[in-house]
Design an enzyme around this catalytic site. Structure first.
Site, short mmCIF file in Angstrom:
data_model
loop_
_atom_site.label_atom_id
_atom_site.label_comp_id
_atom_site.label_asym_id
_atom_site.label_seq_id
_atom_site.Cartn_x
_atom_site.Cartn_y
_atom_site.Cartn_z
N ASP A 1 5.66 2.36 2.54
CA ASP A 1 4.81 1.40 2.73
C ASP A 1 4.01 1.93 3.77
O ASP A 1 4.86 2.12 4.73
CB ASP A 1 5.80 0.22 2.70
CG ASP A 1 4.86 -1.10 2.86
OD1 ASP A 1 3.46 -0.97 3.54
OD2 ASP A 1 5.59 -2.31 2.96
N HIS A 2 2.68 1.80 3.66
CA HIS A 2 1.75 2.16 4.87
C HIS A 2 2.11 0.92 6.14
O HIS A 2 1.63 1.21 7.46
CB HIS A 2 0.11 2.64 4.15
CG HIS A 2 -0.05 3.50 4.96
ND1 HIS A 2 0.34 4.04 6.50
CD2 HIS A 2 -1.44 4.57 4.43
CE1 HIS A 2 -0.74 4.73 6.93
NE2 HIS A 2 -1.11 5.65 6.08
N ARG A 3 2.31 0.09 5.95
CA ARG A 3 2.07 -1.15 6.71
C ARG A 3 2.89 -0.70 7.77
O ARG A 3 2.71 -0.75 9.46
CB ARG A 3 2.45 -2.58 6.27
CG ARG A 3 0.96 -2.75 4.75
CD ARG A 3 1.75 -3.82 4.13
NE ARG A 3 2.91 -3.84 3.20
CZ ARG A 3 3.87 -4.69 2.71
NH1 ARG A 3 2.92 -6.00 2.69
NH2 ARG A 3 4.68 -5.03 1.90
N PRO B 1 0.80 -1.06 -0.57
CA PRO B 1 -0.01 -0.44 0.35
C PRO B 1 0.82 1.64 -0.30
O PRO B 1 1.36 1.69 0.97
CB PRO B 1 -0.98 -0.52 1.65
CG PRO B 1 -0.12 -0.72 2.27
CD PRO B 1 0.60 -2.05 1.43
#
Length: 432
Positions: free
Chosen positions: A404-406, A233
């Site tokens: 990376d939004h994680r 994401p």
């Protein structure tokens, strides 16, 4: 004493590798650290060096063959060693040789082939009856899947009627040209010709276009970046940095430094400064945890004739700008000469990609998994800016941070980008 030389695990996640070229001829002596063979992985082509002095008694594969990691690829002997019956030696070492002409490609450990159900049919004249089953090599099965072919529809020409790489490539070529000649019956085992590595398909030129066959590296780049966009994401942050002081500092450094420092070298150091100030960005996503690193390792995107590679500069929080410049130039030379090692391409939490030298003002890059971010750097340009209430000219460059939004939240990335911008616009901290 003679010993088997096996396909090394030159990359952590590689199950196979392509034997690109033998650097030593059969019967030729070599010394420790001499290059024995060139191996191509998804990420790079590397030379594998000898661990001790010796002689290459026999090669078991021709160049161009994809081989599973751990399979024997050659027989090495001590300096001056001569073996009268190499086939007997191979048998003693646990490697089966079915026929003299097949040893070059088909010699491997005894691994059970995967049987595939096949509609019962009368065997081809002169061909073996396999009782409704067909045997195929792992490479042939993978190539058939990629081409959308059922392995049961192919006629094998390998040992015992096994479907091998050349059978899949022949079927793909036949489908492309819409030609469907009946397949030739496999030759008797004793009369099998010496197999050669299948040559890559020639570019298809129809007059109005040309099809360039994919290289292993191009396929790997396509696969990894597609997976990144599909499963990572992404979110993006943009900033504009004034670089007048950075350019002035570079000029002063280059006046006294034996190593010429580029703008990119200073920006890499600014990345290290931001990572040190915002350690939450120095992390990657793992299935069970967020892995945070203690040292700052940064990948640098380098374009080569065969594709993009991203070697990793390690521990740059402790390196001077001139040391970063030295290592970056060494990586660039190794990348373009094919001398990068797989270990050079592993690790890191962020990549720096700079297209400013091409006049690109701004672009958004795709994260290189499993890293958490990539910083895309554009060209420095003149712009009118407001300083102390007055309009003045300044040198600025645009950057886009893909994250990376994680493992990283938006606020963390924003603090990181602010720290990076501050380091660029007040660059004295990059050299103290």
């Amino acid at each position: 004493m003679a010993e088997l030389f096996r396909m090394p695990a030159v990359a952590a996640d590689a199950a196979t590798a392509v034997l690109s070229a033998w650097q030593v001829a059969e019967g030729e002596a070599f010394t420790k650290d001499d290059a024995l063979v060139s191996i191509e992985t998804d990420k790079a082509e590397v030379d594998v060096s000898a661990e001790r002095d010796g002689v290459l008694l026999r090669t078991l594969y021709e160049a161009g063959v994809e081989i599973e990691v751990g399979d024997p690829i050659a027989v090495l002997g001590a300096v001056g060693e001569q073996v009268g019956d190499l086939d007997a030696l191979l048998a003693e070492l646990g490697v089966g040789v079915t026929a003299p002409g097949e040893a070059r490609q088909a010699v491997r450990r005894d691994v059970p082939e995967e049987p595939v159900a096949r509609p019962t049919a009368a065997p081809a004249p002169g061909g073996p009856d396999r009782g409704g089953r067909i045997f195929s090599s792992p490479l042939a099965r993978r190539l058939a899947r990629e081409a959308g072919l059922g392995i049961e529809t192919l006629t094998g020409t390998g040992p015992g009627g096994r479907v091998v790489r050349r059978d899949v490539e022949a079927a793909v070529a036949a489908r492309r040209t819409q030609a469907t000649p009946p397949p030739a019956a496999p030759a008797p085992l004793a009369a099998a010709p010496v197999p050669q590595a299948a040559a890559p398909a020639a570019p298809a030129d129809t007059g109005d276009h040309e099809d360039i066959p994919h290289t292993r590296m191009r396929r790997a780049i396509a696969r990894r970046l597609t997976e990144s966009k599909q499963h990572t994401p992404h979110f993006y942050l943009r900033a504009t940095c004034a670089v007048d002081e950075l350019l002035a500092l570079r000029q002063r450094i280059n006046a006294v430094s034996p190593v010429k420092v580029s703008v990119n070298d200073l920006l890499i150091k600014a990345v290290a400064t931001a990572h040190t100030q915002v350690p939450e960005m120095n992390a990657v996503w793992q299935p069970e945890a967020v892995r945070r690193f203690r040292s700052v390792d940064v990948s640098v995107a380098i374009a080569t004739d065969t594709g993009l590679v991203t070697p990793v500069l390690r521990g740059i929080e402790n390196l001077s700008v001139s040391a970063i410049a030295t290592r970056t130039r060494a990586f660039a030379e190794q990348a373009r000469s094919g001398a990068l090692r797989p270990a050079d391409l592993e690790g890191g939490s962020i990549t720096v990609s700079n297209l400013g030298m091409y006049g690109v003002e701004e672009f958004a890059a795709i994260i290189n998994p499993p890293q958490a971010a990539i910083l895309a750097i554009g060209a420095a340009r003149d712009e009118a800016v407001v300083r102390d209430g007055a309009v003045t000219a300044a040198k600025v460059l645009g950057v886009v941070l893909s994250v990376d939004h994680r493992p990283v939240d938006g606020a963390v990335a924003a603090r990181w980008l602010a720290a990076f911008t501050e380091a660029v616009q007040n660059p004295v901290r990059l050299v103290v």
